[in-house]
Design a protein around this motif. Sequence first.
Motif, mmCIF file in Angstrom:
data_model
loop_
_atom_site.group_PDB
_atom_site.id
_atom_site.type_symbol
_atom_site.label_atom_id
_atom_site.label_comp_id
_atom_site.label_asym_id
_atom_site.label_seq_id
_atom_site.Cartn_x
_atom_site.Cartn_y
_atom_site.Cartn_z
ATOM 1 N N LEU A 106 0.897 -1.191 -0.020
ATOM 2 C CA LEU A 106 -0.087 -0.056 0.178
ATOM 3 C C LEU A 106 0.884 1.237 -0.125
ATOM 4 O O LEU A 106 1.820 1.401 0.864
ATOM 5 N N TYR A 107 0.747 2.066 -0.938
ATOM 6 C CA TYR A 107 1.481 3.218 -1.021
ATOM 7 C C TYR A 107 0.749 4.494 -1.138
ATOM 8 O O TYR A 107 -0.281 4.662 -1.885
ATOM 9 N N LYS A 108 1.180 5.434 -0.436
ATOM 10 C CA LYS A 108 0.329 6.839 -0.686
ATOM 11 C C LYS A 108 1.323 7.631 -1.368
ATOM 12 O O LYS A 108 2.356 7.591 -1.493
ATOM 13 N N MET A 109 0.435 8.018 -2.611
ATOM 14 C CA MET A 109 1.220 8.688 -3.682
ATOM 15 C C MET A 109 1.276 10.164 -3.679
ATOM 16 O O MET A 109 0.098 10.698 -3.449
ATOM 17 N N PHE A 110 2.318 10.691 -4.287
ATOM 18 C CA PHE A 110 2.392 12.127 -4.216
ATOM 19 C C PHE A 110 3.050 12.369 -5.618
ATOM 20 O O PHE A 110 3.820 13.488 -5.711
ATOM 21 N N ASN A 111 2.739 11.701 -6.575
ATOM 22 C CA ASN A 111 3.155 11.803 -7.840
ATOM 23 C C ASN A 111 2.288 11.209 -8.625
ATOM 24 O O ASN A 111 1.100 10.586 -8.580
ATOM 25 N N LEU A 143 -1.913 3.481 -4.028
ATOM 26 C CA LEU A 143 -2.008 2.647 -4.997
ATOM 27 C C LEU A 143 -1.778 1.307 -3.982
ATOM 28 O O LEU A 143 -0.945 0.996 -3.153
ATOM 29 N N TYR A 144 -2.667 0.306 -4.502
ATOM 30 C CA TYR A 144 -2.738 -1.102 -3.547
ATOM 31 C C TYR A 144 -2.419 -2.131 -4.334
ATOM 32 O O TYR A 144 -2.770 -2.124 -5.649
ATOM 33 N N GLN A 164 -5.942 2.090 -7.727
ATOM 34 C CA GLN A 164 -6.053 3.047 -6.820
ATOM 35 C C GLN A 164 -7.101 3.077 -5.887
ATOM 36 O O GLN A 164 -8.175 2.485 -6.184
ATOM 37 N N VAL A 165 -6.687 3.646 -4.814
ATOM 38 C CA VAL A 165 -7.786 3.694 -3.551
ATOM 39 C C VAL A 165 -7.802 5.234 -3.391
ATOM 40 O O VAL A 165 -6.912 5.994 -3.096
ATOM 41 N N PRO A 166 -8.909 5.949 -2.970
ATOM 42 C CA PRO A 166 -9.100 7.274 -3.095
ATOM 43 C C PRO A 166 -8.802 7.703 -1.519
ATOM 44 O O PRO A 166 -8.728 6.958 -0.495
#
Length: 416
Positions: free
Chosen positions: A47-52, A124-125, A136-138
């Motif tokens: 599980l990634y928190k995305m900043f791009n 992103l999971y 994608q996860v909101p």
Amino acid sequence: ETRGAPGSESVLVRLPRNGQFHAINAFIEQPDRRLLKREGLDDDGALYKMFNAVTSGTSGVEKKNRKHENNADLSAFVSGVNNTSGAAFERFVFDNVNVPRQLNYLVATVLTQNNDNMKKNFYLYRDSDGTGEWFQVPWDTDLTWGSHFMTNDSSADDGIWAREDYVLGGRNQNAPISPSHPFVGTQALPGNRSWNRLINKLHGNPRFAEMFRRRLRTVMDDHFSSPGLDDRITELRDSFTADANEDRLKWGQFGQSQSLATAIRLLEGRYLAPRRNHLFVTHLEDNADNYPTPQTSSARLPSAQSVAPPMQFGAFDENPDSGSQDDEFLEVRNPNAFAVDLTGWSVAGGIVHEFLPGTVIEANGSLYLSPDVPSFRARRTSPRGNEGRFVQGAYEGQISARGEAIVLLDLSLIHI
């Protein structure tokens, strides 16, 4: 909804302090292992928190779990998105993206007009130990339902956009954006001055775009049309009016001062009504010749799906030459000249499977059902991975070599 578009639960809570009313606050579930488990996902998936915007490399990301390993999985996925095209990209997508869940994410983005999620505000999971697929996860969905940042570059502005397929936004009105277009997020149709590489490439693939159009229309009919959504708004209004008034008296408001009743009238009149017309009428395929915005083009959304569209079983392998029943499969074929949404359908009999919400088979296309998706993709003979096959698992049971009944059911037509 659970299993449809996984995401955080959020509720409004009345917060007291020292026995007295303090505020109405929003409780938002953090995306973490507990969320994944509640949504029926493997909580050990990456599980990634995305900043791009799914650009090359993995800079600007925060990994939330599986910290015993590096970011090589995300790096490989981002590389596949950015460095393949045409048929190679299509093969990559159907081996590496959870298509139904990604469709649901994009549909929710469009219906709520969440334009602040192109290069941030999403996760992103990956089902790392299962299918290996991503979606994608909101996250952080405050600029939705017509709210935006592109009037005077201020989220405090109370302007509402619901049908702006081309507008010059920002303080200097020099940023062409397309916040209301169903295909928002592509390079040609940016939202909030930005676009997303994954969304751009997915919508550029004809098969995925056809699936998206059908899924969007299905959810429009099932959840976005009146009266279902309107009844839910009324229910929330009636349960929340007194608390909203108390909070407003104590804290004031962000932006223009308005009562809850006024805010709901604006939501219904300035967002829902024009938004519904924009999607059901303006972007309807039958109205494409009358599409009014010369800078963009019609999304060509289909009409409502017909009742009980005919579907067929195709090829199957009940006795794989590998000797492993994990390699067996059953093909579900769509013989129609239009895409079919199989949400709510299931397979029963010798094998049992409920299609994921958002499962769409394009016109004259196929879906392969498997007891084990990685095994299907590793088959020694076709059909297998790296062929652009749409595959879903894991069904229960086994295809019998002695013959048996297997049936395809549209559960929405069954009334008990």
